[in-house]
Design a protein around this motif. Structure first.
Motif, PDB file in Angstrom:
ATOM      1  N   PRO A 164      36.901  38.971  50.304  1.00 49.51           N
ATOM      2  CA  PRO A 164      37.446  39.967  49.382  1.00 49.51           C
ATOM      3  C   PRO A 164      38.926  39.669  49.105  1.00 49.51           C
ATOM      4  O   PRO A 164      39.653  39.282  50.018  1.00 49.51           O
ATOM      5  CB  PRO A 164      37.283  41.293  50.125  1.00 49.51           C
ATOM      6  N   MET A 165      39.345  39.854  47.854  1.00 49.24           N
ATOM      7  CA  MET A 165      40.711  39.482  47.457  1.00 49.24           C
ATOM      8  C   MET A 165      41.421  40.616  46.734  1.00 49.24           C
ATOM      9  O   MET A 165      40.809  41.358  45.977  1.00 49.24           O
ATOM     10  CB  MET A 165      40.669  38.264  46.532  1.00 49.24           C
ATOM     11  N   SER A 166      42.723  40.667  46.993  1.00 51.21           N
ATOM     12  CA  SER A 166      43.626  41.545  46.250  1.00 51.21           C
ATOM     13  C   SER A 166      44.711  40.681  45.625  1.00 51.21           C
ATOM     14  O   SER A 166      44.956  39.553  46.066  1.00 51.21           O
ATOM     15  CB  SER A 166      44.267  42.581  47.183  1.00 51.21           C
ATOM     16  N   VAL A 172      41.988  38.819  51.685  1.00 54.66           N
ATOM     17  CA  VAL A 172      43.107  37.923  51.427  1.00 54.66           C
ATOM     18  C   VAL A 172      43.852  38.491  50.226  1.00 54.66           C
ATOM     19  O   VAL A 172      43.254  38.722  49.172  1.00 54.66           O
ATOM     20  CB  VAL A 172      42.629  36.488  51.134  1.00 54.66           C
ATOM     21  N   THR A 173      45.145  38.737  50.409  1.00 52.68           N
ATOM     22  CA  THR A 173      45.959  39.316  49.347  1.00 52.68           C
ATOM     23  C   THR A 173      46.937  38.260  48.855  1.00 52.68           C
ATOM     24  O   THR A 173      47.773  37.773  49.617  1.00 52.68           O
ATOM     25  CB  THR A 173      46.724  40.557  49.845  1.00 52.68           C
ATOM     26  N   ARG A 202      39.817  29.807  44.120  1.00 51.94           N
ATOM     27  CA  ARG A 202      38.614  28.971  44.187  1.00 51.94           C
ATOM     28  C   ARG A 202      38.224  28.714  45.654  1.00 51.94           C
ATOM     29  O   ARG A 202      37.060  28.836  46.032  1.00 51.94           O
ATOM     30  CB  ARG A 202      38.853  27.650  43.460  1.00 51.94           C
ATOM     31  N   ILE A 203      39.203  28.427  46.485  1.00 49.86           N
ATOM     32  CA  ILE A 203      38.951  28.147  47.909  1.00 49.86           C
ATOM     33  C   ILE A 203      38.533  29.411  48.652  1.00 49.86           C
ATOM     34  O   ILE A 203      37.760  29.361  49.601  1.00 49.86           O
ATOM     35  CB  ILE A 203      40.225  27.547  48.546  1.00 49.86           C
ATOM     36  N   THR A 204      39.033  30.559  48.214  1.00 45.46           N
ATOM     37  CA  THR A 204      38.841  31.825  48.926  1.00 45.46           C
ATOM     38  C   THR A 204      37.650  32.615  48.406  1.00 45.46           C
ATOM     39  O   THR A 204      37.441  33.749  48.805  1.00 45.46           O
ATOM     40  CB  THR A 204      40.132  32.673  48.792  1.00 45.46           C
ATOM     41  N   SER A 205      36.848  32.055  47.567  1.00 49.09           N
ATOM     42  CA  SER A 205      35.841  32.799  46.814  1.00 49.09           C
ATOM     43  C   SER A 205      34.880  33.643  47.648  1.00 49.09           C
ATOM     44  O   SER A 205      34.302  34.594  47.137  1.00 49.09           O
ATOM     45  CB  SER A 205      35.041  31.848  45.933  1.00 49.09           C
ATOM     46  N   PHE A 258      44.999  24.853  53.753  1.00 51.44           N
ATOM     47  CA  PHE A 258      44.869  26.279  53.482  1.00 51.44           C
ATOM     48  C   PHE A 258      43.447  26.749  53.807  1.00 51.44           C
ATOM     49  O   PHE A 258      43.253  27.795  54.427  1.00 51.44           O
ATOM     50  CB  PHE A 258      45.221  26.597  52.026  1.00 51.44           C
ATOM     51  N   LYS A 259      42.461  25.952  53.412  1.00 58.30           N
ATOM     52  CA  LYS A 259      41.071  26.311  53.715  1.00 58.30           C
ATOM     53  C   LYS A 259      40.860  26.382  55.228  1.00 58.30           C
ATOM     54  O   LYS A 259      40.148  27.263  55.723  1.00 58.30           O
ATOM     55  CB  LYS A 259      40.109  25.319  53.076  1.00 58.30           C
TER      56      LYS A 259
END
Length: 190
Positions: A90-92, A111-112, A84-87, A58-59
């Motif tokens: 920006p996230m939704s 990343v949503t 944690r991996i996507t820190s 995924f990373k």
């Protein structure tokens, strides 16, 4: 155009042990599959948030693009690991606890994260053209509906669907059922 890409991920020793013995100990928990339901649940969790190979893969997907990504998942513990991996992006979120699409609407590299039950239907997400299926749903309807979140009127790009599948695992059986348009039911495969 819809493009489906399978990303095969190796299973873990813990997954193989659980399939044989229906019990496995991880660092801080014990997973027991003493019923058909808990066995299926344990197998799914060991293919997802407890599969380091899948998390690394995924990373790699994240690092390969700055495009908006839609990520479908099932369990809260999966979300914890994915966040944690996507820190650094920006996230939704769309799940049972939260519905916040601010980053999706405003950031081209967002990343949503969408829990299947909470967001596979009714969302217009055609600003994105890539979906990552971190783990499969058991519902053929939710799977089909999830694909339509980006494949909608107003989409002017090809759509890409990345199915992350743990090799030689229950996920292969689940996706086989979903591709045939039927819900995964363990009784079909026993």
């Amino acid at each position: 155009e819809q493009n489906f890409i399978t990303i095969g991920v190796d299973s873990t020793r813990e997954y193989r042990k659980f399939v044989k013995k229906r019990i496995v100990e991880l660092d801080d928990r014990e997973i027991v599959g003493d019923t058909t339901f808990t066995k299926l649940l344990g197998e799914r969790q060991l293919c997802g948030q407890f599969n380091l190979n899948k998390l690394v893969s995924f990373k790699d997907i994240l690092n390969s693009t700055d495009d908006r990504l839609i990520v479908f998942y099932n369990f809260k513990d999966e979300l914890t690991e994915l966040v944690r991996i996507t820190s650094d992006r920006p996230m939704s979120f769309v799940n049972g606890d939260k519905r916040d699409l601010t980053a999706y609407e405003n950031e081209s590299n967002s990343v949503t994260f969408i829990q299947f039950q909470a967001g596979a239907r009714g969302l217009n997400l055609q600003k994105a053209n890539k979906i990552v299926y971190f783990s499969p749903t058991l519902s053929a309807d939710l799977y089909a509906q999830s694909q339509k979140r980006i494949h909608r009127l107003g989409q002017n790009q090809s759509c890409f669907y990345y199915k992350m599948i743990t090799k030689k695992s229950v996920e292969e059986k689940i996706y086989d059922a979903l591709e045939r348009g039927i819900d995964y039911d363990t009784r079909l495969f026993e």
